[in-house]
Scaffold this motif. Structure first.
Motif, mmCIF file in Angstrom:
data_model
loop_
_atom_site.group_PDB
_atom_site.id
_atom_site.type_symbol
_atom_site.label_atom_id
_atom_site.label_comp_id
_atom_site.label_asym_id
_atom_site.label_seq_id
_atom_site.Cartn_x
_atom_site.Cartn_y
_atom_site.Cartn_z
ATOM 1 N N VAL A 218 -33.077 21.315 39.117
ATOM 2 C CA VAL A 218 -34.151 21.199 38.122
ATOM 3 C C VAL A 218 -33.699 20.245 37.018
ATOM 4 C CG1 VAL A 218 -35.467 22.433 36.356
ATOM 5 C CG2 VAL A 218 -35.076 23.492 38.582
ATOM 6 N N THR A 220 -33.957 19.279 33.263
ATOM 7 C CA THR A 220 -34.347 19.891 31.997
ATOM 8 C C THR A 220 -34.964 18.856 31.064
ATOM 9 O OG1 THR A 220 -32.182 19.504 31.001
ATOM 10 C CG2 THR A 220 -32.470 21.546 32.257
ATOM 11 N N VAL A 233 -37.651 29.043 39.264
ATOM 12 C CA VAL A 233 -38.481 27.850 39.053
ATOM 13 C C VAL A 233 -39.930 28.277 38.858
ATOM 14 C CG1 VAL A 233 -39.239 25.665 40.029
ATOM 15 C CG2 VAL A 233 -36.930 26.494 40.493
ATOM 16 N N ASP A 237 -42.251 23.102 35.936
ATOM 17 C CA ASP A 237 -40.869 22.621 35.970
ATOM 18 C C ASP A 237 -40.771 21.367 36.829
ATOM 19 O OD1 ASP A 237 -40.119 24.721 34.413
ATOM 20 O OD2 ASP A 237 -39.182 25.897 36.007
ATOM 21 N N THR A 238 -39.763 20.547 36.548
ATOM 22 C CA THR A 238 -39.534 19.326 37.318
ATOM 23 C C THR A 238 -38.294 19.504 38.188
ATOM 24 O OG1 THR A 238 -40.501 17.953 35.578
ATOM 25 C CG2 THR A 238 -39.138 16.838 37.218
ATOM 26 N N LYS A 294 -43.162 17.649 39.835
ATOM 27 C CA LYS A 294 -43.614 18.698 38.925
ATOM 28 C C LYS A 294 -44.230 19.811 39.759
ATOM 29 C CE LYS A 294 -44.888 17.925 34.791
ATOM 30 N NZ LYS A 294 -45.549 17.489 33.543
#
Length: 710
Positions: A218, A220, A233, A237-238, A294
């Motif tokens: 992930v 941040t 997750v 979130d990316t 995403k």
């Protein structure tokens, strides 16, 4: 929770839960909870009786330690005493991958009720309804079957539906409502059995093919890359998906460029280009490139339904044997009609002609073959073998060449670092720290060994390098403090990348033991360290190879990217027929093409990204469950990483399946031909031929549902 041990034997417990009623959801929760306990092979919960049957033992532990069977038993009892449904529901939310995505329990319950209701309803009608009312009901039920038959005739087809319609119509015209009702009832039972078995088998396959991703990278808000559990997750979130990684979650591409294989979701045979703004699906795999995604749906959301849909729509489910059965069933319809007409022309006896008409080959052929194939796939699944289609079991049964990758297949799935040898003025700890920092981005058995060694030594590794580039079957390249850093094979560093090797370094390399695999690490243009990897053979490797030879494989080949000495040592120990060393992905695929040109059927077994081309080229591609995501995606079969004998079991199951199919063919053709003869000569009336035909169809369908290994 209160429970009582009803019966106990070595490695097996039968326990009664102290509750009056058990819901199906509660049974699923309890089953998932128990399967989390180390040492349990199988846990089956019966919601009707609230009984639990548990099979356990130290041999089922993934990591061997000092635990005994008694320790596992005590742990099971303790866990059951602490079990709480509400806490387990919360656990299922936190760890959805631990619990089944959907249970076949409800499906079984629904179809059992449907079957029982149909039988009870028929008995009730026969016992309590007047004959006149029963005749009206039979006429009403006959309408859909007659309509389907008429549609077939209008479309110029003479298939099983036409024959069913003619059989029912003839019985009604002769006033034989009992025979017409029996034919309709048996057809309905057959349809229900076919639907039940197919749905259950599809659900079992979908569960086996469900994603098995525990952690994901992930990005941040500060731009740092963090490795987190998949259950941590959330939407928005990316996540970072790199070459060879399976995409665990649905999402939208926010940056990056990659070729994505999404055949398991959309059915497209070729990888598609994805860039900013594109949408990707959980279960697809990045073949080349890197994406920042995403997340649009969290773990478990909707993916099970897509897998179910994919399997149901896939032609892979049908084996060549099934296709032959369906084709033969339709081809035999004109012969049945011809025999009926000929009998009437010769005897002028409507009863004899109808007796033949009540018998056909189609029902049994079309019912038993799919059930036999799907039941075999289900049985394979119960042996921890996931087969994506019946045609692959058929190909496995007749294959005569098997190609095995070495690392992670013949050797243990978790090789160990034997030694880190620094070159120049470099420090051993710092070189291991750097190697682990690079390797953790592209997990493979050798990479995992490096990361584990760093962890075992208590070495923390910060992300100091820039973007990591993965070169399939060669290694990894990046830069740190503006200096190029590479890790990978000898060929990658010294031949492709032009890393300089001094005479002193060459001598030092020559003095190193040959039996270990090697990872080469360079800083700038100089060799910085060599990591020696101990890759011990799996305990069962030699015996499994011998068993495969006994099962009829004529040619067993080992392929590896290691050097000749290492390859020869392993090949001698396991007893393969031939071995190839320093091979690239295209070399494995080319070898399989050569085998095909020689008229051989080939199985390929591997676990890495570099095995993907060969897995795709083979008649049957087999991936290890611990292998790279892309290899599991492309493979036709997935087996447990710690059980090479699964190949032996799959061969045996596949051969037994083909034997059952052949036996079904013979029985159906001979038995129904005898019935036709008895009906044509007036020995049996139409009601008897219909009853015997439908009873035999039901019998062979039920037999096809039983386990092949009894």
């Amino acid at each position: 929770m209160y429970c009582r041990i009803e019966h106990e034997s070595k490695g097996r417990l039968r326990i009664r839960m102290r509750q009056r009623y058990m819901l199906m959801e509660e049974a699923d929760l309890l089953e998932g909870y128990l399967r989390r306990i180390p040492g349990i092979k199988e846990a089956k919960v019966n919601e009707r009786t609230a009984n639990v049957v548990i099979t356990y033992g130290t041999r089922y532990l993934k990591s061997k330690g000092s635990a005994s069977d008694k320790d596992i038993r005590d742990d099971i009892i303790r866990c059951l005493s602490e079990f709480d449904y509400d806490e387990c529901r919360e656990l299922a939310v936190r760890e959805p991958s631990t619990f089944p995505l959907a249970s076949a329990r409800q499906t079984r319950h629904d179809y059992e009720n449907k079957m029982a209701f149909m039988v009870v309803k028929r008995i009730f009608k026969r016992m309590f309804l007047p004959v006149s009312l029963r005749r009206i009901i039979v006429n009403i039920k006959a309408v859909p079957f007659i309509c389907r038959g008429l549609k077939g005739i209008f479309k110029g087809r003479l298939d099983v539906e036409v024959l069913d319609a003619i059989s029912i119509s003839a019985s009604l015209l002769l006033g034989d409502f009992a025979t017409a009702g029996s034919v309709i009832f048996m057809l309905q039972i057959g349809d229900l059995m076919d639907e039940w078995t197919r749905r259950k088998s599809v659900q079992d396959l979908a569960a086996a093919m469900a994603l098995n991703v525990d952690r994901v990278w992930v990005k941040t808000e500060s731009g740092e890359e963090v490795l987190v559990g998949i259950d941590e997750v959330h939407t928005g979130d990316t996540v970072i998906i790199r070459t060879g990684n399976l995409i665990p979650l649905d999402g939208e591409v926010v940056s990056g460029d990659a070729m994505v294989n999404q055949s398991s979701i959309t059915g497209e045979p070729l990888a598609v280009h994805k860039k900013e703004g594109g949408y990707i699906y959980a279960g697809s795999v990045v073949e080349d490139g890197e994406l920042l995604v995403k997340v649009r749906s969290e773990s478990g959301s909707g993916r099970y339904d897509r897998i179910i849909s994919m399997i149901e729509d896939s032609e892979k489910l049908k084996s060549a044997a099934e296709e032959r059965a369906f084709s033969m069933a339709d081809r035999l319809v004109p012969w049945t009609l011809g025999a009926t007409a000929l009998t009437f022309a010769l005897t002028r006896n409507v009863a004899r002609a109808t007796a033949i008409l009540m018998v056909d080959f189609c029902c049994a052929l079309k019912l038993s073959m799919p059930i036999a194939v799907l039941s075999a796939m289900r049985e394979a699944g119960s042996n921890h073998i996931s087969v994506k289609g019946g045609k692959f079991m058929e190909a496995f049964a007749k294959s005569n060449t098997i190609v095995l990758d070495k690392t992670g297949t013949l050797t243990e799935a978790s090789p160990r670092v034997k030694q880190v040898v620094p070159f120049g003025d470099n420090d051993e700890i710092e070189m291991l720290r750097l190697a682990a920092c690079l390797e953790e981005h592209y997990p493979h058995s050798l990479a995992n060994a490096v990361v584990k060694e760093a962890k075992d030594r208590g070495i923390d590794h910060e992300e100091r390098h820039s973007k990591v580039e993965y070169v399939v079957a060669h290694g990894i390249a990046s830069s740190i403090d503006g200096e190029k850093v590479r890790i990978g094979s000898y060929h990658f560093l010294f031949e492709d990348e032009g890393v300089v090797l001094s005479d002193e370094d060459k001598q030092k390399l020559d003095e190193m033991p040959e039996e270990y695999s090697r990872l080469y690490l360079s800083l700038g243009e100089r060799l910085a360290a060599v990591i020696l990897i101990e890759d011990p053979l799996k305990n069962e490797a030699k015996d499994a190879i011998l068993a495969l030879k006994d099962m009829g494989f004529e040619k067993i080949v080992m392929m590896t990217g290691d050097g000749q000495k290492t390859a020869r040592s392993i090949a001698t120990q396991v007893g393969v027929d031939e071995y190839h060393f320093e091979v690239l992905p295209e070399d494995k695929a080319n070898f399989i093409k050569e085998e095909h040109a020689a008229g051989r059927t080939v199985v390929m077994v591997g676990d890495g990204v570099n095995d993907s081309p060969a897995l795709s080229e083979a008649d049957v591609g087999v991936a290890m469950s611990s292998g790279a995501a892309i290899s599991r995606e492309i493979a036709d079969v997935t087996i447990s990483e710690d059980d090479l004998f699964a190949l032996v079991r799959l061969r045996r199951l596949s051969e037994l399946l083909m034997k059952r199919i052949d036996n079904n063919y013979r029985f159906i053709l001979i038995f129904n031909a005898i019935l036709m003869g008895l009906g044509g000569f007036g020995v049996l009336p139409s009601s008897s031929t219909a009853l015997l035909h439908n009873a035999s169809t039901l019998m062979i369908g039920l037999n096809s549902m039983t386990d092949l290994e009894k």
